[in-house]
Design a protein around this motif. Structure first.
Motif, PDB file in Angstrom:
ATOM      1  N   UNK A  85      35.725  37.748  31.584  1.00 24.78           N
ATOM      2  CA  UNK A  85      36.712  38.362  32.793  1.00 24.78           C
ATOM      3  C   UNK A  85      36.141  38.727  33.488  1.00 24.78           C
ATOM      4  N   UNK A  86      35.543  38.348  33.662  1.00 27.95           N
ATOM      5  CA  UNK A  86      34.192  38.424  35.201  1.00 27.95           C
ATOM      6  C   UNK A  86      34.838  37.286  36.319  1.00 27.95           C
ATOM      7  N   UNK A  87      34.678  36.081  35.562  1.00 25.32           N
ATOM      8  CA  UNK A  87      34.635  34.773  36.261  1.00 25.32           C
ATOM      9  C   UNK A  87      35.739  34.449  36.253  1.00 25.32           C
ATOM     10  N   UNK A  88      37.005  35.319  35.462  1.00 30.44           N
ATOM     11  CA  UNK A  88      38.565  34.685  36.037  1.00 30.44           C
ATOM     12  C   UNK A  88      39.088  35.964  37.474  1.00 30.44           C
ATOM     13  N   UNK A  89      38.341  36.581  37.659  1.00 30.41           N
ATOM     14  CA  UNK A  89      38.038  37.869  38.572  1.00 30.41           C
ATOM     15  C   UNK A  89      39.131  38.806  38.644  1.00 30.41           C
ATOM     16  N   UNK A  90      39.433  39.094  36.979  1.00 30.35           N
ATOM     17  CA  UNK A  90      40.081  40.034  36.640  1.00 30.35           C
ATOM     18  C   UNK A  90      40.386  41.787  36.558  1.00 30.35           C
TER      19      UNK A  90
ATOM     20  N   UNK B  95      35.777  51.036  42.243  1.00 29.90           N
ATOM     21  CA  UNK B  95      34.719  50.133  42.481  1.00 29.90           C
ATOM     22  C   UNK B  95      33.541  50.971  41.762  1.00 29.90           C
ATOM     23  N   UNK B  96      34.034  52.070  41.669  1.00 25.51           N
ATOM     24  CA  UNK B  96      31.764  52.808  41.320  1.00 25.51           C
ATOM     25  C   UNK B  96      32.460  53.305  40.022  1.00 25.51           C
ATOM     26  N   UNK B  97      31.169  53.010  39.264  1.00 27.53           N
ATOM     27  CA  UNK B  97      30.884  54.621  37.924  1.00 27.53           C
ATOM     28  C   UNK B  97      31.659  55.576  37.837  1.00 27.53           C
TER      29      UNK B  97
ATOM     30  N   UNK C 226      32.902  49.426  36.752  1.00 24.42           N
ATOM     31  CA  UNK C 226      33.770  48.797  36.642  1.00 24.42           C
ATOM     32  C   UNK C 226      33.285  46.724  36.058  1.00 24.42           C
ATOM     33  N   UNK C 227      33.619  46.309  36.211  1.00 28.13           N
ATOM     34  CA  UNK C 227      33.045  45.441  35.920  1.00 28.13           C
ATOM     35  C   UNK C 227      32.991  44.700  37.241  1.00 28.13           C
ATOM     36  N   UNK C 228      32.258  44.103  38.169  1.00 30.65           N
ATOM     37  CA  UNK C 228      31.843  43.477  39.640  1.00 30.65           C
ATOM     38  C   UNK C 228      31.368  42.628  39.415  1.00 30.65           C
TER      39      UNK C 228
ATOM     40  N   UNK D 174      27.808  27.295  53.100  1.00 24.96           N
ATOM     41  CA  UNK D 174      27.342  29.148  52.463  1.00 24.96           C
ATOM     42  C   UNK D 174      28.901  29.596  52.196  1.00 24.96           C
ATOM     43  N   UNK D 175      29.156  30.334  51.411  1.00 27.01           N
ATOM     44  CA  UNK D 175      30.451  30.942  51.105  1.00 27.01           C
ATOM     45  C   UNK D 175      29.814  32.702  51.069  1.00 27.01           C
ATOM     46  N   UNK D 176      30.687  33.172  51.996  1.00 29.73           N
ATOM     47  CA  UNK D 176      30.531  34.376  51.733  1.00 29.73           C
ATOM     48  C   UNK D 176      31.448  35.462  51.505  1.00 29.73           C
ATOM     49  N   UNK D 177      30.952  35.995  50.708  1.00 31.87           N
ATOM     50  CA  UNK D 177      32.255  36.458  49.900  1.00 31.87           C
ATOM     51  C   UNK D 177      32.286  38.209  50.037  1.00 31.87           C
ATOM     52  N   UNK D 178      33.916  39.152  49.933  1.00 32.70           N
ATOM     53  CA  UNK D 178      33.283  40.740  50.743  1.00 32.70           C
ATOM     54  C   UNK D 178      32.673  41.735  49.756  1.00 32.70           C
ATOM     55  N   UNK D 179      31.754  40.893  48.790  1.00 27.38           N
ATOM     56  CA  UNK D 179      31.076  42.305  49.050  1.00 27.38           C
ATOM     57  C   UNK D 179      29.696  41.479  48.681  1.00 27.38           C
ATOM     58  N   UNK D 180      29.062  41.569  50.315  1.00 27.98           N
ATOM     59  CA  UNK D 180      28.061  40.187  51.015  1.00 27.98           C
ATOM     60  C   UNK D 180      27.772  41.535  52.059  1.00 27.98           C
ATOM     61  N   UNK D 181      25.975  41.423  52.183  1.00 25.52           N
ATOM     62  CA  UNK D 181      25.381  42.446  53.221  1.00 25.52           C
ATOM     63  C   UNK D 181      24.886  41.008  54.284  1.00 25.52           C
TER      64      UNK D 181
END
Length: 255
Positions: A13-18, A78-80, A99-101, A162-169
């Protein structure tokens, strides 16, 4: 074997970004006649087909989900979340939904005095930590035992791939204005959740002016946290690192 399959399903599920949640029953009140002990029972809930695994728990979990108001809002979290849900026959269950994030990633550009405590505290608050610098002796495992990844490379070369993602800080704490500018210019239009750069107000104004002169829009510049960190009158590297993490946490939790 069932437990292994369950976590394999989560990985798929995580890999498929569901969009998905893992639910766990943490408490139960009232008499029940379930064929198994529901305490600790888990389920994988996905956006498309809702209840998916394991199959022998679907009846119980369908009862739970049927009695939750606004399931779509729950799936968007996005939070427990801990919920108490009343189901048939006066039974109330307490359910912990996670959430599976993808884990948030803290990317630290520069491996100097501030980066060292920053990497340490970043791990303490559950970030995947990457530290990069162009000086081999500065990105040693001895200096950064907690880091998940250490990178020694030219800043431009590293950023190019570098591939920057939306969950990167992203935290820019290099050893000089030149490298700070190189990194900031490359990442400023990325989808990173947070971009922060260390420096005095004078230095920040100078670099921002340079960006504008090169055609970078003000809306992008306004999204950069600089000078970096929460204002706690910090002076030492450790204090500065704490102020940065405090700011990052506030951004991470603002939703």
């Amino acid at each position: 074997m069932e437990q292994i399959e369950f976590y394999k399903k989560i990985e798929e599920t995580y890999k498929q970004k569901e969009k998905a949640l893992v639910g766990t029953i943490t408490a139960i009140e009232g008499n029940n006649n379930f064929e198994f002990d529901p305490m600790g029972t888990k389920i994988l809930l996905r956006q498309e087909d809702r209840l998916t695994y394991p199959a022998n728990r679907l009846k119980l979990w369908q009862m739970i989900m049927d009695n939750i108001v606004n399931v779509d809002q729950l799936m968007d979290s996005k939070f427990p979340i801990l919920k108490k849900v009343k189901i048939d026959s006066g039974i109330e269950v307490e359910v912990y939904f996670e959430p599976v994030l993808e884990e948030p990633r803290l990317l630290i550009f520069g491996a100097g005095h501030v980066a060292k405590p920053l990497a340490k505290v970043g791990k303490m608050v559950d970030f995947t930590v990457t530290v990069m610098d162009d000086r081999q002796d500065m990105v040693s495992r001895q200096r950064y035992p907690q880091a998940d990844e250490l990178v020694c490379a030219d800043f431009d070369d590293y950023l190019r791939n570098l591939q920057i993602k939306e969950n990167d800080y992203l935290v820019i704490v290099t050893r000089g204005h030149k490298h700070d500018y190189e990194v900031l210019k490359e990442v400023i239009d990325s989808q990173a959740k947070y971009i922060g750069m260390i420096g005095s107000s004078r230095k920040v104004k100078m670099l921002f002016r340079q960006l504008r002169d090169e055609g970078v829009g003000q809306e992008l510049i306004d999204q950069v946290y600089a000078p970096i960190g929460v204002n706690i009158a910090s002076e030492t590297p450790a204090e500065i690192a704490m102020s940065i993490i405090a700011e990052i946490i506030s951004i991470r939790r603002e939703e």
